[in-house]
Design a protein around this motif. Structure first.
Motif, short mmCIF file in Angstrom:
data_model
loop_
_atom_site.label_atom_id
_atom_site.label_comp_id
_atom_site.label_asym_id
_atom_site.label_seq_id
_atom_site.Cartn_x
_atom_site.Cartn_y
_atom_site.Cartn_z
N PHE A 81 0.83 -1.21 0.00
CA PHE A 81 0.00 0.00 0.00
C PHE A 81 0.86 1.26 0.00
N THR A 82 1.94 1.28 0.80
CA THR A 82 2.79 2.48 0.84
C THR A 82 3.41 2.75 -0.53
N GLN A 83 3.77 1.68 -1.26
CA GLN A 83 4.38 1.86 -2.58
C GLN A 83 3.36 2.33 -3.61
N ILE A 84 2.14 1.81 -3.52
CA ILE A 84 1.07 2.27 -4.41
C ILE A 84 0.73 3.72 -4.10
N ARG A 85 0.66 4.04 -2.82
CA ARG A 85 0.33 5.41 -2.40
C ARG A 85 1.42 6.37 -2.88
N ALA A 86 2.69 5.94 -2.83
CA ALA A 86 3.80 6.80 -3.25
C ALA A 86 3.68 7.19 -4.72
N LYS A 87 3.22 6.27 -5.55
CA LYS A 87 3.09 6.54 -6.98
C LYS A 87 1.75 7.20 -7.32
#
Length: 240
Positions: free
Chosen positions: A77-83
């Protein structure tokens, strides 16, 4: 005539527990809206379901979000949120000292790069636990649904804690013989745990205490007294 639709960019990331590389897209406005509604509801169940639905929608490879380990889901989720929203987030941290009426000013804004968040793996962590003689257990990582139940438990609700731990047993082994948890009655697994000594049960608890988790470190100085702070942020709740 159909309206033109934008084609979302595609990125890749590695699922921490399996090492599998998966493709994903940023979440869209409709998914960001669902996330905001879930946050405003302050309902843990709604938040968990929304989080899983976003993972399912954005990850383009076939993946069962309900079976992901908690740290997998949090990291993804953090990586999806970052992009999707931005690679950095700003968090406000207070000074550890009490400055009385100046407490509101004794706060520091720290920018955190979500792309640099890692899954911290404790070298003492193992899912294989030797208990007595040639008997032991191999644990499986609890899903976010299980951890949600564990986190919401009353401290005196020990029976429910045992239920959750029993549900996280992948299998019990005795020498070369294997007893898979999903093939046993739940009551038998609970009874197995109840018959352990305190020392043996602590070994099982250590599995949960040392599980991998998303982590980053922050440093800042208090704008009032200048005290230097070093803090470790763990778990998704620390970042959002």
């Amino acid at each position: 005539m159909a309206l033109p639709m934008m084609s979302a960019p595609t990125y890749t990331m590695v699922v921490p527990s399996s090492g599998l590389t998966v493709k994903f897209r940023p979440f869209l406005v409709k998914e960001e809206k669902a996330l905001l509604i879930a946050q405003q509801s302050e309902d843990v169940k709604v938040m968990v379901e929304t989080l899983k639905n976003i993972i399912i929608s954005c990850v383009q490879d076939k993946i069962d979000a309900s079976k992901l380990a908690t740290f997998d889901l949090e990291y993804m989720f953090t990586q999806i949120r970052a992009k999707s929203v931005g690679e950095t987030i700003d968090l406000i941290f207070p000074c550890d000292e009490d400055h009385g009426e100046m407490n509101e000013k004794a706060r520091s804004k720290v920018s955190i790069d979500l792309t640099k968040i890692v899954v911290d793996k404790n070298p003492e962590h193992s899912n294989k636990i030797d208990l007595f003689g040639d008997v032991g257990v191999v644990m499986k990582y609890p899903t976010i649904d299980v951890m949600k139940k564990l986190g919401a438990l009353e401290t005196d609700n020990i029976d429910k804690v045992f239920d959750i731990i029993a549900g996280s047993i992948d299998y019990v082994f005795q020498g070369e013989e294997i007893f898979y948890g999903n093939e046993q009655k739940h009551e038998e697994l609970v009874q197995f745990l109840n018959n352990l000594t305190s020392e043996q049960f602590i070994k099982v608890q250590k599995f949960f205490e040392t599980m991998p988790r998303i982590k980053t470190e922050v440093e800042y100085n208090c704008p009032v007294c200048g005290k230097h702070h070093h803090k470790v942020l763990e778990g998704m709740q620390s970042f959002f």
